[in-house]
Design an enzyme around this catalytic site. Sequence first.
Site, short mmCIF file in Angstrom:
data_model
loop_
_atom_site.label_atom_id
_atom_site.label_comp_id
_atom_site.label_asym_id
_atom_site.label_seq_id
_atom_site.Cartn_x
_atom_site.Cartn_y
_atom_site.Cartn_z
N SER B 48 0.84 -1.20 0.00
CA SER B 48 0.00 0.00 0.00
C SER B 48 0.87 1.25 0.00
CB SER B 48 -0.91 0.01 1.23
OG SER B 48 -1.88 -1.00 1.14
N GLY B 88 -5.79 -1.24 3.46
CA GLY B 88 -6.89 -2.14 3.12
C GLY B 88 -7.77 -2.45 4.31
N SER B 89 -7.12 -2.84 5.40
CA SER B 89 -7.86 -3.22 6.61
C SER B 89 -8.33 -2.01 7.41
CB SER B 89 -6.97 -4.08 7.51
OG SER B 89 -5.92 -3.28 8.05
N GLU B 161 -4.61 -3.43 -3.53
CA GLU B 161 -3.47 -2.62 -3.98
C GLU B 161 -3.57 -2.29 -5.48
OE1 GLU B 161 -1.41 -5.24 -0.62
OE2 GLU B 161 -0.97 -5.67 -2.72
#
Lengths: 194, 194, 194, 194
Positions: B48, B88-89, B161
């Site tokens: 990322s 992402g999380s 990503e």
Amino acid sequence: MDVLTKTTEGITKHALEVIKKINPEQINLMIEKIIDSDAIFIVGTGRSELVGKAFAMRLMHLGFTVYVVGDVTTPAINDEDCLIAISGSGETKTVTLAAKTTKDVGASVIGITGNLNSTLNEYMDVAINIETKTKEAWKHYTSSVLKGDYDDLTPMGTLFEDTSLLFLDGLIAEFMVRLSKKEDDLKMRHAIIE
Amino acid sequence: MDVLTKTTEGITKHALEVIKKINPEQINLMIEKIIDSDAIFIVGTGRSELVGKAFAMRLMHLGFTVYVVGDVTTPAINDEDCLIAISGSGETKTVTLAAKTTKDVGASVIGITGNLNSTLNEYMDVAINIETKTKEAWKHYTSSVLKGDYDDLTPMGTLFEDTSLLFLDGLIAEFMVRLSKKEDDLKMRHAIIE
Amino acid sequence: MDVLTKTTEGITKHALEVIKKINPEQINLMIEKIIDSDAIFIVGTGRSELVGKAFAMRLMHLGFTVYVVGDVTTPAINDEDCLIAISGSGETKTVTLAAKTTKDVGASVIGITGNLNSTLNEYMDVAINIETKTKEAWKHYTSSVLKGDYDDLTPMGTLFEDTSLLFLDGLIAEFMVRLSKKEDDLKMRHAIIE
Amino acid sequence: MDVLTKTTEGITKHALEVIKKINPEQINLMIEKIIDSDAIFIVGTGRSELVGKAFAMRLMHLGFTVYVVGDVTTPAINDEDCLIAISGSGETKTVTLAAKTTKDVGASVIGITGNLNSTLNEYMDVAINIETKTKEAWKHYTSSVLKGDYDDLTPMGTLFEDTSLLFLDGLIAEFMVRLSKKEDDLKMRHAIIE
């Protein structure tokens, strides 16, 4: 820990001797170039790049616009900028290519090198001579370290790199006095997220 | 090379579906925040962070002042700046800590995340929802890829990503049109020493 | 967000067309070289380096020994290693110098490039041709994007970089199937401190 | 250049005094942990990270397997590994989080810090105390530097960072003697492409 302490002592004595011999006019010129430039670019590879980055951070703290060559946010260099090129041998390709390009656009090159007969030398406007292992400096080193097999425990560019870092941290002190900056001024610019 | 081509196809179809679903008002807000900020800070970890750096370079090419969190020349963030936080999380510690500090100084946080119920969400002023593996998007992915054992060959954050990078490169196109920039304008800022 | 979505669509259609045309024998050779090497070295600059790093991380996850050229922990390359050299133009100095040195020590060079008539080409054992803007691929791109002034909003190496990343993530899928690796196997190697 | 030379002298005198006071048993323990570990992980932020990277490179030259936390090729840490955590304050979040995770997996933490009453301290198996500005060390610093306004020109962590680098380069000398390594052995591992 005899080897450790004696080597450390040798490195520092050697460094002070080398720094004492740097031409003060060239140091003055380096300071002026940095102050007069729109932006300061820094290039080096390996441990020399790390030394350059340590200096880059303090220049940023002082309020200068600073870029490290190779960082994604580093723009093209212009004629009002300067490049600080750090290379012990003066022959590191990444460094000499950057110095050549810098001259091509009309910007200044400040060279920090241990070899004034190198390719880098052709492009330098300011020469900071970190000449390691001169007879005199080496005497200071060996007066500290253990004799015999133990007389060169500073492999490759260690003496160049450590001396350069100490010189550049001394230069930050010069900038602070000349620009009337206190530690608190620098702290205000220090990254708060990391 | 069936697996390779079908996976690539699956990744792109999935990405287009996800990007189509991003709230256009939030995209507009992101564009405005970036244009209005004194400086844009970018934070992420792992792949990322690489996506963030790829975007950072293009923003610099467009003429913006951009900093990557963790770079030695990155200064303190101020209330007129903004942070683009990519996770992402939405739970990456480095990212959520940076987002919190950004809010504390009064600056804006643009979150690019696949999880709107995360810690990062608490700090976001703008939410770019890269929601991977939704029922609809996943259907697009699996329609391409080989069935059976081969139905998840995009390990960990790969879909997040790649989708983020494609979205951000599309966003650069938006900036070019809105700011009337041509490729040659960007090239002028492109690093010439590297 | 017409410009954004259409550009993203154009980038992906173009990428799939380019990837479809890559010589499968060369891809097979690349896979074999990677599996047979003691260590895999990766070199690139700018956004191509970011793409290389994204691939490097997944190769590490798969259990390979991987080094990025320029990282402080990257050792000397040996004849049992291979270098993955990423350069759109095939003329990036850092990349061609690394390729030359790699050949000099007797190791293999896998080139990922858009230009098979370049300096890099002289050193390549394996050629992955990411040939952007071919007549056919470009047709796929322009069929999506807005006409007129808006027909090139993917500045500089954007198409090369995004296509390379998609290709390399597809290649990871190939590795997973050939080496019988599941996502959980990769997760076990994923950095837990960052 | 009085300020420059006197500051440099002050930094080195201060460093030697601090290094002399480090507990030799802890240094021995550090050496043993490094030799006994499968891999050595290094973490720090800002200039402390640069110091860690300078040490990481030399450890790699010595033949150790070394990873810098945050690098894309750095894998998960295991119980047979160790972490070298560098933080002047012992409170840097990135560093304390890494130290906690290291303990959680059963690996060892070597702390290099100026503050033995810090969060980092809770996780340390080995404590290298780089205690700057103690009464004694500070006396050595101020005996060199100019008095009055000029008595603190080593902003933020400068004394900690420079002392740590000198200590770690001294430690490399110890490793060379104990492992019977010559400079040429290290050179063989030195990166030839950069």
